[in-house]
Design an enzyme around this catalytic site. Sequence first.
Site, PDB file in Angstrom:
ATOM      1  N   VAL A   1      -0.920   1.736  -4.919  1.00  0.00           N
ATOM      2  CA  VAL A   1      -2.270   1.176  -5.133  1.00  0.00           C
ATOM      3  C   VAL A   1      -3.210   1.791  -4.096  1.00  0.00           C
ATOM      4  CG1 VAL A   1      -3.659  -0.945  -5.186  1.00  0.00           C
ATOM      5  CG2 VAL A   1      -1.275  -1.022  -5.932  1.00  0.00           C
TER       6      VAL A   1
ATOM      7  N   PHE B   1       7.883  17.437  -7.157  1.00  0.00           N
ATOM      8  CA  PHE B   1       7.082  18.281  -6.266  1.00  0.00           C
ATOM      9  C   PHE B   1       5.767  18.680  -6.930  1.00  0.00           C
ATOM     10  CE2 PHE B   1       6.864  22.220  -3.405  1.00  0.00           C
ATOM     11  CZ  PHE B   1       6.479  21.471  -2.303  1.00  0.00           C
TER      12      PHE B   1
ATOM     13  N   GLU C   1      -3.276  10.833 -14.245  1.00  0.00           N
ATOM     14  CA  GLU C   1      -1.829  10.859 -14.468  1.00  0.00           C
ATOM     15  C   GLU C   1      -1.480  12.058 -15.336  1.00  0.00           C
ATOM     16  OE1 GLU C   1       0.334   8.432 -13.072  1.00  0.00           O
ATOM     17  OE2 GLU C   1      -1.547   8.144 -12.041  1.00  0.00           O
TER      18      GLU C   1
ATOM     19  N   LYS D   1       4.306   4.154  -9.711  1.00  0.00           N
ATOM     20  CA  LYS D   1       3.978   2.768 -10.084  1.00  0.00           C
ATOM     21  C   LYS D   1       4.987   2.158 -11.046  1.00  0.00           C
ATOM     22  CE  LYS D   1       0.466   5.126 -10.272  1.00  0.00           C
ATOM     23  NZ  LYS D   1      -0.732   5.913 -10.569  1.00  0.00           N
TER      24      LYS D   1
ATOM     25  N   GLY E   1      -5.561  11.441  -5.330  1.00  0.00           N
ATOM     26  CA  GLY E   1      -5.719  12.758  -4.711  1.00  0.00           C
ATOM     27  C   GLY E   1      -4.454  13.176  -3.995  1.00  0.00           C
TER      28      GLY E   1
ATOM     29  N   GLY F   1      -6.819  16.520  -9.831  1.00  0.00           N
ATOM     30  CA  GLY F   1      -5.521  15.901  -9.533  1.00  0.00           C
ATOM     31  C   GLY F   1      -5.566  14.380  -9.457  1.00  0.00           C
TER      32      GLY F   1
ATOM     33  N   ASP G   1      -2.786   2.289 -16.167  1.00  0.00           N
ATOM     34  CA  ASP G   1      -2.551   2.565 -14.743  1.00  0.00           C
ATOM     35  C   ASP G   1      -3.084   1.409 -13.886  1.00  0.00           C
ATOM     36  OD1 ASP G   1      -2.062   4.668 -12.472  1.00  0.00           O
ATOM     37  OD2 ASP G   1      -4.085   3.922 -12.136  1.00  0.00           O
TER      38      ASP G   1
ATOM     39  N   LYS H   1      -1.097  -1.420 -11.502  1.00  0.00           N
ATOM     40  CA  LYS H   1      -1.473  -1.748 -10.121  1.00  0.00           C
ATOM     41  C   LYS H   1      -1.750  -3.246  -9.981  1.00  0.00           C
ATOM     42  CE  LYS H   1      -3.225   2.873  -9.268  1.00  0.00           C
ATOM     43  NZ  LYS H   1      -4.352   3.770  -9.558  1.00  0.00           N
TER      44      LYS H   1
ATOM     45  N   GLU I   1       3.285   1.938  -0.456  1.00  0.00           N
ATOM     46  CA  GLU I   1       1.841   1.890  -0.160  1.00  0.00           C
ATOM     47  C   GLU I   1       1.024   2.691  -1.179  1.00  0.00           C
ATOM     48  OE1 GLU I   1      -0.020   0.305   2.600  1.00  0.00           O
ATOM     49  OE2 GLU I   1      -1.317   0.760   0.913  1.00  0.00           O
TER      50      GLU I   1
END
Length: 344
Positions: A154, A10, A211, A127, A323, A208, A222, A226, A151
């Site tokens: 990436v 969360f 990571e 990921k 975001g 935000g 990262d 992807k 979804e």
Amino acid sequence: MQYKLAIIGFGNVGQGLVQILRDKGTELSKQFGADFRIVAICDLLKGSVCNPSGLDPATLLDVVAATGKIETMSAPHHGWDALRTIAESGADVVVELSYTDLKTGEPALTHLRAALNAGKHVVTTNKGPIALHYAELKKLADAKGMEIGAEGTVMSGTPSMRLGLELLAAAGVSRVQGIINGTTNYILTQMESGMTYADALNEAQAKGYAEADPTGDVEGYDAAGKAVILANLLMGATLTMNDVDRTGITGLTLQDIESAKAKDERWKLIGKVEKSGGKVSASVKPTRLPVTHPLASVGGATNALTFTTDLLGDVTLIGPGAGRLETGYAVLGDLLAIHRRFGK
Ligand code: HSE
């Protein structure tokens, strides 16, 4: 049709999703006939809460904003760990949003396996398990007749996976390349305006985008994760993280950026996946582009991907790459896809 959601993790994305459900839940139900009801949330730091008849999104957000915890919310069950939440909350869909680990995919991998084995659909923006173990998870999902939505792994809510997997699936995609990390693109954009690397990274964290451990962003892991996801899901490859030729942006100095600027050029961290002679290769590298190049004008946390296809030539998608609401929206897109497929 009602869908009971258990949310594991969360942080920014989970709260973004709950915010979307708070603000648009009624509209979604009217427009699509899908009623997404949160029955449980479990977070390592914020605690866990479960109410099989539903948790009010507004109260959840108020409680977490006021106390930093969800344990204080009134509900029949508290303190369940992730596996108990998956097993006992009565959820139809497990939304896995725990932190990304690109070395092991855990703990998300265990959560996804447990959810699929229990006959629940899964949606994740994580990921780790998708880059490292997609083939195994997809096989399990297919065997159980369940869906895996990924979804948001990436380009956050910008529909890159759905574009590649569905709309361009028959167009013959031979290359996918572009800007697939928001944090580094934000840093490079801010450094071009004179900000220091450290300040730009701090801002990206505050917004935000980064990571939990931003090393993954700035060292290119990262983006490499992807690239593996694009290669394996869109091109049927079996790449691992080690197969990606990877360089991050930490070696770039303000001087490098200034000297590119003096020549009307701009540094971008470019991820590329290419199929050639039946073999798929992937790379992530800082690349100097002329300012007239279409990717050079993509600034801030915005991402862009160009799909090179046999039948359509180049198709370019530009949109948010990170975001809270943007990634929350990716989860909503996957939930609606489950509804389209199963909500008969
Ligand atoms: N840290 C990632 C980025 C988040 O900056 O792009 C979205 O995957």
